[in-house]
Scaffold this motif. Structure first.
Motif, PDB file in Angstrom:
ATOM      1  N   PHE A 146       0.830  -1.200   0.000  1.00  0.00           N
ATOM      2  CA  PHE A 146       0.000   0.000   0.000  1.00  0.00           C
ATOM      3  C   PHE A 146       0.869   1.257   0.000  1.00  0.00           C
ATOM      4  O   PHE A 146       0.730   2.148  -0.848  1.00  0.00           O
ATOM      5  CB  PHE A 146      -0.874  -0.073   1.255  1.00  0.00           C
ATOM      6  CG  PHE A 146      -1.904   1.009   1.415  1.00  0.00           C
ATOM      7  CD1 PHE A 146      -2.832   1.268   0.432  1.00  0.00           C
ATOM      8  CD2 PHE A 146      -1.966   1.746   2.600  1.00  0.00           C
ATOM      9  CE1 PHE A 146      -3.794   2.238   0.610  1.00  0.00           C
ATOM     10  CE2 PHE A 146      -2.934   2.711   2.783  1.00  0.00           C
ATOM     11  CZ  PHE A 146      -3.839   2.968   1.782  1.00  0.00           C
ATOM     12  N   VAL A 147       1.828   1.295   0.927  1.00  0.00           N
ATOM     13  CA  VAL A 147       2.674   2.483   1.071  1.00  0.00           C
ATOM     14  C   VAL A 147       3.626   2.619  -0.110  1.00  0.00           C
ATOM     15  O   VAL A 147       3.786   3.702  -0.685  1.00  0.00           O
ATOM     16  CB  VAL A 147       3.450   2.409   2.408  1.00  0.00           C
ATOM     17  CG1 VAL A 147       4.394   3.580   2.528  1.00  0.00           C
ATOM     18  CG2 VAL A 147       2.483   2.374   3.573  1.00  0.00           C
ATOM     19  N   THR A 148       4.242   1.488  -0.498  1.00  0.00           N
ATOM     20  CA  THR A 148       5.257   1.547  -1.551  1.00  0.00           C
ATOM     21  C   THR A 148       4.664   2.005  -2.877  1.00  0.00           C
ATOM     22  O   THR A 148       5.209   2.892  -3.541  1.00  0.00           O
ATOM     23  CB  THR A 148       5.902   0.157  -1.748  1.00  0.00           C
ATOM     24  OG1 THR A 148       6.127  -0.410  -0.477  1.00  0.00           O
ATOM     25  CG2 THR A 148       7.191   0.266  -2.504  1.00  0.00           C
ATOM     26  N   VAL A 149       3.543   1.399  -3.246  1.00  0.00           N
ATOM     27  CA  VAL A 149       2.969   1.751  -4.543  1.00  0.00           C
ATOM     28  C   VAL A 149       2.483   3.195  -4.535  1.00  0.00           C
ATOM     29  O   VAL A 149       2.639   3.923  -5.514  1.00  0.00           O
ATOM     30  CB  VAL A 149       1.844   0.773  -4.927  1.00  0.00           C
ATOM     31  CG1 VAL A 149       1.250   1.151  -6.269  1.00  0.00           C
ATOM     32  CG2 VAL A 149       2.374  -0.631  -4.998  1.00  0.00           C
ATOM     33  N   LEU A 150       1.926   3.642  -3.399  1.00  0.00           N
ATOM     34  CA  LEU A 150       1.486   5.029  -3.336  1.00  0.00           C
ATOM     35  C   LEU A 150       2.665   5.990  -3.436  1.00  0.00           C
ATOM     36  O   LEU A 150       2.553   7.076  -4.004  1.00  0.00           O
ATOM     37  CB  LEU A 150       0.709   5.280  -2.052  1.00  0.00           C
ATOM     38  CG  LEU A 150      -0.786   5.036  -2.200  1.00  0.00           C
ATOM     39  CD1 LEU A 150      -1.473   5.125  -0.860  1.00  0.00           C
ATOM     40  CD2 LEU A 150      -1.413   6.014  -3.176  1.00  0.00           C
ATOM     41  N   ALA A 151       3.808   5.547  -2.903  1.00  0.00           N
ATOM     42  CA  ALA A 151       4.998   6.401  -3.000  1.00  0.00           C
ATOM     43  C   ALA A 151       5.494   6.485  -4.438  1.00  0.00           C
ATOM     44  O   ALA A 151       6.164   7.440  -4.824  1.00  0.00           O
ATOM     45  CB  ALA A 151       6.091   5.851  -2.090  1.00  0.00           C
TER      46      ALA A 151
END
Lengths: 227, 254, 246
Positions: free
Chosen positions: C53-58
């Motif tokens: 979730f965090v990585t792709v949003l980054a």
């Protein structure tokens, strides 16, 4: 000893097919309290299908199955209250310890410890099952049979597989005790099982003959040999 | 009595034998209606005041869109009958309906895009109806992909029937939410319950085309069901007899 | 420690009544406790969806540019789509372990309806995925320059919406559990069913950002959740029985 009323399992003129291929037909036998049935048959003869049908997971069958005189499928809820089934897949959760696994099946701690000792897993009760060997995992499942709360009807798919000589002997002793207490055992096994009053049902005797001309299936091989 | 009829209808063999009598009628009537509708709609119906001749693609687009949605319900109802009454034939019809419905959905999307270019100046807009159609297309693809993933026909039948049913429950919710998401869309031009807003001279060819599409759909569905029946039952005596000696060769190459 | 909780939970009844008790209402909480225990023991399964979730949003600002206004406009949709994907990807494993070790088969043989077992598993799935995603979302909103009016509706809509996503996805997970590589297939069959949740989830945040009341959207999300919790476990239970007979 057993936590449920004794019943009886009766199979009358049962025919099963799998993927449109008839496996066996005209199969009849009955399992009374205190008796045991060993189902024999080559690979693909339909042992697993028979077991799945008896536990009510498969419903493509013709003929009648009765539990305590009530026909399937209306008898299934009551039958399942008296059923202890150990299948090809053991039903042991890898992320739980043997003790937790038995608790999941409704055992108290002291009963579970005694059962684990009986299957030779004393000292392993708090090890996660994913760290146990395959044989030990199988034993965790079999420990369910050693619980005092074990229900009356046992349906076991290859319970003796992957057990050593001592394990086989202790399981046979347990099954004898269960039968003596009015329980019922239906099992499949390729090796001889040393039990009194053991009825052997060989599926080879109920194979469906290939009827040509009728609206019946022909074996694959016959078609292949034609070209 | 009725029950017996129901069970006979459930037999793929019975269906195969009976349906050969229906086929020429369905196909013939369907093709005649389609031909009449096409000539009438494309050749004789008046030109639209605003859209000119480009509106005529409606005669393909609207019937295809109708049947795309109806086809999903037909598929799901067949799946439900199969699950509840364990009727083999019903599953076969369901499996046959999936690719036909997907094709019709694609046709309605494609013709919609072609129609959109002269009307809105673009092939694709994220309009509520187009988006709903696209999601319907995905629902069809999901059912087809799921049924193709199982190696056992029985599991494939039951699993895709269940998915089709879940989709059926969801379609109204999806349509409503997409509608809400995009409230700006063309009002429905054809409502069978109300007075139609389009001119009768344009409307009658459309009705002819819709009827033709329904018959054509029934014809294709029957044809595809028959071919699936043969594929599934190729080991049985009746199929082998039907196909004669050649069945031995085709059978073993399958 | 964990063993203690399991054991004390079962010491109440006498041995003979245990099975019968498990067949009654108390069984649901036993199931829930076991599932939670299993989930907490495999931490990677909890952490991975969150990291995804965090990585792709980054990655998003890297792909579409760092313009704060554009990011702010896209933030609700981006966060919601990523929550959708994170839930979906984590759901493939929902029934897999139990299917492979045979405990799903054992569950299907319990006199107690499979419905409750599915509900327990989904509840735990939401507790370890949807709930942390919702809790984490303000941080991502901050990174994507989400205006302050959007934070509360984002969290509430994610709390309600991810529960529906878990329930709907369970049907797909149950349908594909017998297949060897269900990953993409699961996405293909479940994504279209996620559409209403996605629309009303982002709609909630968008309404708040536009300065309107968003209670109607939340009410729809709650209604979807209610319908999903009644129907989805039923469908999933049916799908499990189909998969078990594979």
């Amino acid at each position: 000893m057993t936590s449920n009323l004794p019943g009886s399992l009766e199979v009358r003129d049962l025919s099963c097919e799998r993927d449109g291929r008839p496996l066996f037909s005209g199969l009849s036998f009955s399992l009374e309290p205190g008796s045991a049935v060993q189902v024999l048959g080559a690979n693909g003869a339909g042992k697993s299908t028979l077991i799945r049908t008896l536990i009510g997971s498969a419903d493509d069958f013709s003929g009648d199955i009765y539990w305590c005189g009530t026909p399937y499928p209306s008898a299934l809820p009551r039958m399942r209250q008296s059923l202890l089934y150990i299948g090809h897949k053991a039903g042991v959760r890898r992320g739980l310890t043997p003790l937790e696994n038995l608790a999941w099946y409704g055992a108290t701690r002291s009963d579970a410890l005694r059962a684990l000792e009986a299957v030779g897993l004393y000292g392993y009760e708090d090890v996660l099952c994913q760290q146990l060997s395959a044989g030990q995992g199988r034993r965790v499942a079999l420990a369910r049979l050693f619980l005092p709360s074990a229900p009356a009807l046992w349906i076991l798919d290859e319970p003796l597989a992957a057990l050593d000589v001592g394990g086989v002997a202790s399981l046979e002793a347990r099954m004898s005790g269960h039968l003596a207490a009015g329980g019922m055992v239906l099992l499949t096994s390729h090796q001889p099982v040393n039990l009194e009053s053991l009825l052997q049902v060989d599926l080879a005797n109920y194979q469906v003959p290939w009827v040509s001309g009728a609206d019946h299936l022909l074996d694959l091989q016959e078609v292949h040999s034609g070209d | 009595m009725a029950w017996q009829w129901f069970h006979r209808l459930g037999s793929p063999r019975w269906f195969y034998q009976k349906s050969s009598a229906w086929l020429p009628w369905l196909g013939g009537a369907g093709l005649i209606l389609l031909l009449v509708g096409c000539v009438w709609g494309l050749g004789f119906a008046p030109e639209d005041a605003k859209q000119g001749n480009s509106y005529r693609i409606m005669y393909i687009h609207v019937p295809a869109a109708f049947l795309a949605l109806a086809g999903y319900y037909i598929m799901a109802i067949c799946g439900a009958i199969g699950l509840i009454w364990k009727m083999k034939l019903s599953f076969v019809v369901m499996r046959a309906a999936a690719p036909i419905g997907a094709a019709l959905t694609f046709i309605s999307l494609f013709t919609g895009a072609v129609w959109g270019k002269p009307t809105w100046g673009t092939y694709w807009v994220w309009d509520a109806r187009i988006t709903s159609m696209l999601i319907l297309f995905f629902l069809y693809l999901g059912v087809m992909a799921l049924s193709g993933a199982f190696s056992r026909e029985q599991s494939a039948d039951k699993a895709s029937a269940l998915l089709a049913l879940v989709g059926t429950v969801n379609i109204p919710i999806i349509y409503k939410s997409v509608d809400w998401w995009f409230t700006l869309h063309q009002p429905a031009t054809l409502k069978l319950t109300e007075a139609s807003t389009i001119d009768p001279s344009m409307f009658y060819p459309l009705i002819t085309m819709i009827a033709g599409f329904y018959l054509f759909y029934a014809w294709v569905l029957t044809l595809h069901t028959r071919s699936l029946i043969l594929q599934r039952e190729w080991r049985t005596q009746w199929v082998r007899e039907l196909l004669g000696q050649s069945s031995v060769a085709t059978g073993s190459t399958r | 420690m964990a063993t203690e909780t399991m054991a004390t939970g079962n010491e109440g009844g006498a041995g003979d009544n245990e099975r019968l008790e498990a067949a009654n209402g108390s069984g649901f909480f036993t199931l829930l406790r076991t599932e939670l225990l299993l989930a907490l023991r495999s931490r990677a399964d909890i952490v991975n969806p969150l990291l995804f979730f965090v990585t792709v949003l980054a990655m998003m600002p890297l792909g579409i540019g760092p313009d704060p206004d554009m990011l702010a406009r896209m933030a609700p949709g981006l966060i919601w789509v990523m929550a959708l994907l994170a839930t979906l990807l984590s759901q493939e494993a929902l029934f897999r372990g139990d299917f492979e070790d045979g405990s799903l088969e054992q569950l299907s043989l319990q006199p107690q309806p499979l419905y409750f077992a599915v509900l327990a598993k989904v509840a735990v799935h939401w507790l370890v995925t949807g709930l942390p995603l919702a809790v984490l979302s303000p941080m991502l909103g901050m990174m994507l320059n989400l205006p302050s009016a959007g934070y509360l509706p984002l969290v509430i809509s994610l709390l309600l919406g991810t529960a529906s996503l878990s329930l709907i996805g369970a049907v797909g997970a149950a349908l594909t559990v017998a297949l060897r590589r269900p990953g993409l297939l699961l996405a293909l069959i479940i994504m279209p069913l996620y559409v209403p949740v996605l629309i009303f989830g982002t709609g909630t945040v968008q309404a708040a950002l536009d300065g309107y009341s968003y209670s109607a959207q939340l009410a729809v999300l709650a209604a979807i959740l209610a319908a999903a919790s009644a129907l989805a476990p039923l469908a999933a239970a049916g799908a499990i029985r189909i998969s078990l007979d594979h």
